[in-house]
Design an enzyme around this catalytic site. Sequence first.
Site, PDB file in Angstrom:
ATOM      1  N   CYS A   4      37.838  38.718  34.657  1.00 53.17           N
ATOM      2  CA  CYS A   4      38.528  39.321  33.520  1.00 53.17           C
ATOM      3  C   CYS A   4      37.573  39.588  32.365  1.00 53.17           C
ATOM      4  CB  CYS A   4      39.693  38.438  33.094  1.00 53.17           C
ATOM      5  SG  CYS A   4      40.992  38.362  34.361  1.00 53.17           S
TER       6      CYS A   4
ATOM      7  N   CYS B 212      38.633  34.432  32.804  1.00 52.22           N
ATOM      8  CA  CYS B 212      37.715  34.043  33.874  1.00 52.22           C
ATOM      9  C   CYS B 212      36.568  35.064  33.942  1.00 52.22           C
ATOM     10  CB  CYS B 212      38.476  33.995  35.199  1.00 52.22           C
ATOM     11  SG  CYS B 212      38.891  35.632  35.868  1.00 52.22           S
TER      12      CYS B 212
ATOM     13  N   GLU C  40      45.252  39.671  32.480  1.00 53.82           N
ATOM     14  CA  GLU C  40      44.345  40.515  31.696  1.00 53.82           C
ATOM     15  C   GLU C  40      44.079  41.851  32.383  1.00 53.82           C
ATOM     16  OE1 GLU C  40      43.931  37.297  32.597  1.00 53.82           O
ATOM     17  OE2 GLU C  40      42.389  36.347  31.357  1.00 53.82           O
TER      18      GLU C  40
END
Length: 156
Positions: A85, A82, A54
């Site tokens: 990101c 996560c 990402e």
Amino acid sequence: MSDLALMRAALEEAAAAAALGEVPVGAVIAKDGEIVARAHNLRESGRNATYHAELLAIDAACKALGGWRLWQCELFVTLEPCPMCAGAIINSRLRRVVYAAPDPKAGCCGSVADLFALGFNHRPAVEGGLLAGEAQALLRDFFTQLRAGRGREGNA
């Protein structure tokens, strides 16, 4: 391109990551249905904790479009983002996030936490589950092979 085609492109990136020995996560960023950036995990080969698919895709999209605000763009990623990101998604102002597989260990779109539901200055639309089975199979196969390889090395 359709959402399905964009997620398939992200899955291609995930497969490229696996071929390099990286955890198979891939991402594409699209504007008006056209891919402007694509990336896959490079943490191991880059030896950098921030080299998530990402973040690399966001960086490439910012460079391609000439600015840090990606408010007209959508992110398609094979694994639920996560916390790191998710923060980058908020800060880059991506308008929509579509992920394939949930991440029960670190997912921040609802699995462990939902950062996009908090009072930040930007809240992207989020959709999960598109081609989840294919993304989960890539991850499962990767980790099965990784464990099998470690077992052989330990017996040598």
